[in-house]
Motif scaffolding. Structure first.
Motif, short mmCIF file in Angstrom:
data_model
loop_
_atom_site.label_atom_id
_atom_site.label_comp_id
_atom_site.label_asym_id
_atom_site.label_seq_id
_atom_site.Cartn_x
_atom_site.Cartn_y
_atom_site.Cartn_z
N GLY A 194 0.76 -1.33 -0.16
CA GLY A 194 0.15 -0.14 -0.05
C GLY A 194 0.97 1.31 -0.06
O GLY A 194 0.34 2.33 -0.45
N GLY A 195 2.02 1.23 0.33
CA GLY A 195 2.71 2.55 0.48
C GLY A 195 3.89 2.58 -0.59
O GLY A 195 4.54 3.57 -0.85
N ILE A 196 3.64 1.56 -1.63
CA ILE A 196 4.45 1.68 -2.81
C ILE A 196 4.23 1.41 -4.21
O ILE A 196 4.35 2.13 -5.27
N THR A 264 1.62 12.15 -1.39
CA THR A 264 1.36 12.80 -0.19
C THR A 264 0.83 11.53 0.79
O THR A 264 -0.07 10.71 0.40
N SER A 265 1.38 11.50 2.00
CA SER A 265 0.75 10.60 2.92
C SER A 265 0.24 11.26 4.28
O SER A 265 0.82 12.40 4.42
N GLY A 266 -0.99 10.91 4.84
CA GLY A 266 -1.28 11.42 5.92
C GLY A 266 -2.39 10.78 6.70
O GLY A 266 -3.19 10.05 5.79
N ALA A 307 8.91 9.05 -4.43
CA ALA A 307 7.94 10.00 -3.63
C ALA A 307 7.12 9.37 -2.59
O ALA A 307 7.04 9.52 -1.63
N ASP A 308 6.39 8.33 -3.28
CA ASP A 308 5.61 7.20 -2.53
C ASP A 308 6.00 6.70 -1.37
O ASP A 308 5.61 6.69 -0.19
N ILE A 309 7.24 6.33 -1.48
CA ILE A 309 7.90 5.56 -0.51
C ILE A 309 8.32 6.32 0.79
O ILE A 309 8.17 6.12 1.83
N LEU A 310 8.91 7.55 0.15
CA LEU A 310 9.56 8.35 1.09
C LEU A 310 8.48 9.13 1.89
O LEU A 310 8.65 9.60 3.04
N ALA A 311 7.30 9.48 1.25
CA ALA A 311 6.20 10.01 2.01
C ALA A 311 5.64 9.20 3.19
O ALA A 311 5.37 9.58 4.37
N THR A 312 5.51 7.75 2.86
CA THR A 312 5.14 6.91 3.93
C THR A 312 6.26 6.90 5.07
O THR A 312 6.13 6.97 6.37
N ALA A 313 7.56 6.62 4.62
CA ALA A 313 8.57 6.77 5.69
C ALA A 313 8.61 7.76 6.49
O ALA A 313 8.83 7.73 7.69
MG MG Z 1 3.65 5.73 -0.08
#
Ligand code: MG
Ligand code: AMP
Length: 357
Positions: A194-196, A264-266, A307-313
């Protein structure tokens, strides 16, 4: 003498002044001409096509810019197909997906996987190492415990969390590059992409458009976006709005991007409610509890997967460690809203370059 010399000096001053003025004028004309040539290069006229579809549990919006309408239409189609293919492989909601097959039998024997899934898992582990385990796709068992907790309206017990945590950890994921197989070291492990996966799918869709002959394009899947090349208005930049997490439908700011991605993650996006308290869908693998330091994290990076990975991390790592990570990662920037002072947007040192006034 004084009265004779004075007019001659005035005359000389006026002459020098005139020449300086002429020189400055010529210089200004040259600078303007150079600037004009740089900002408005001759570009052939382009056609654009776009589409909206539901994919990966959210909405996708794709724009393709191409030399003609037919090519633009085909590019939009192939970009949607690329998104669907990644979803088919990496969805954990679909029991027949490649990922689900790994989850079902990964603890029994090594499972042969596609080049694509192997690439995503290898990248995921690489980032687990870079983030000291903050990003970890083996988080599945913890996600399950909290999902059930949300359904029952009861917080998980310490025992339940400890049992889930024993099945989490990227070091327990055995990736064999030679045979392209995946194996779990511990029973009950479960991968959650889900985060990548969304970021990876966006990159694949962009690739499909570029192969198909697009000269520019944009892929937006649920607010995670990558764009490249020429905009349909014949400019070289794309304006991307970042949603304000506190106000539905309101924009936090606008970004000017080209050949870049933003994700963006939130906790405002997805969460579980237990006893009136909100628990984010992003979990700290070290604690098995939901990340709560940041309301929203947007990462600008060259690829949507990064971007996806780093936003979650960064959501897990928090402000200080997260900013440090992004400052030390080339070509990436962060825009963060801390949970304790939501009015204070924090940015990395180079982020302002992308913010539209
Ligand atoms: Mg992500
Ligand atoms: P995103 O919206 O990109 O931040 O992804 C959130 C999703 O990633 C969650 O819904 C989970 O499926 C998964 N996830 C949660 N915590 C983590 C974590 N620490 N590392 C990797 N994936 C996670």
């Amino acid at each position: 003498m004084d009265t004779q010399e004075a007019p001659e000096k005035d005359y000389q001053d006026a002459d020098v002044g005139k020449r300086i003025l002429q020189g400055a004028l010529v210089l200004a004309i040259i600078i303007i001409a150079v600037l004009l040539l740089r900002t408005t290069p001759e570009r052939p006229p382009v056609s654009a096509d776009s589409g909206y579809r539901q994919v990966m549990g959210t909405f996708a919006h794709i724009v393709a810019v191409a030399p003609n309408t037919k090519t633009a239409e085909l590019c939009v189609e192939s970009a949607f197909s690329a998104l669907a293919l990644v979803d088919k492989r990496m969805s954990d909601y679909d029991a027949t997906s490649e990922l689900s097959k790994v989850n079902q039998t990964g603890c029994e024997h090594p499972v042969a996987v596609s080049q694509e899934l192997f690439e995503v898992l290898t990248t995921a582990v690489e980032y687990s190492k870079k983030t000291d385990g903050a990003f970890d796709v083996t988080i599945g068992p913890v996600v399950d415990v909290w999902r059930k907790a949300g359904e029952n309206g009861l917080k998980p017990s310490d025992e339940e969390l400890a049992a889930a945590q024993a099945k989490v950890g990227f070091k327990k994921l055995i990736l064999d590059a030679e045979n392209r197989t995946v194996k779990f070291a511990v029973e009950g492990m479960r991968l959650d992409l889900g985060g990548i996966a969304k970021g990876y799918a966006i990159d694949k869709a962009i690739e499909a458009m570029q192969t198909g002959g697009a000269v520019g394009g944009m892929v937006d899947v649920g607010g995670d976006i990558r764009c490249f090349g020429q905009h349909k208005d014949n400019t070289q930049e794309w304006l991307i709005g970042l949603q304000n997490p506190q106000v539905e439908g309101d924009l936090l700011l606008k970004l000017r991007l080209n050949d870049m991605a933003v994700a963006t993650s939130g906790d405002y996006r997805r969460f579980v409610l237990i006893d009136g308290q909100r628990y984010s869908h992003i979990f700290d693998p070290a604690l098995s509890t939901s990340a709560k330091q940041l309301t929203s994290v947007s990462i600008i990076a060259p690829t949507a997967m990064q971007a996806d990975i780093l936003a979650t991390a960064v959501s897990v790592m928090g402000k200080e460690k997260g900013l440090k990570l992004i400052e030390s990662t080339p070509n990436t920037e962060a825009i963060i809203i801390p949970a304790d002072s939501e009015k204070n947007i924090v940015k990395t040192s180079g982020a302002e370059v992308y913010v539209k006034e």
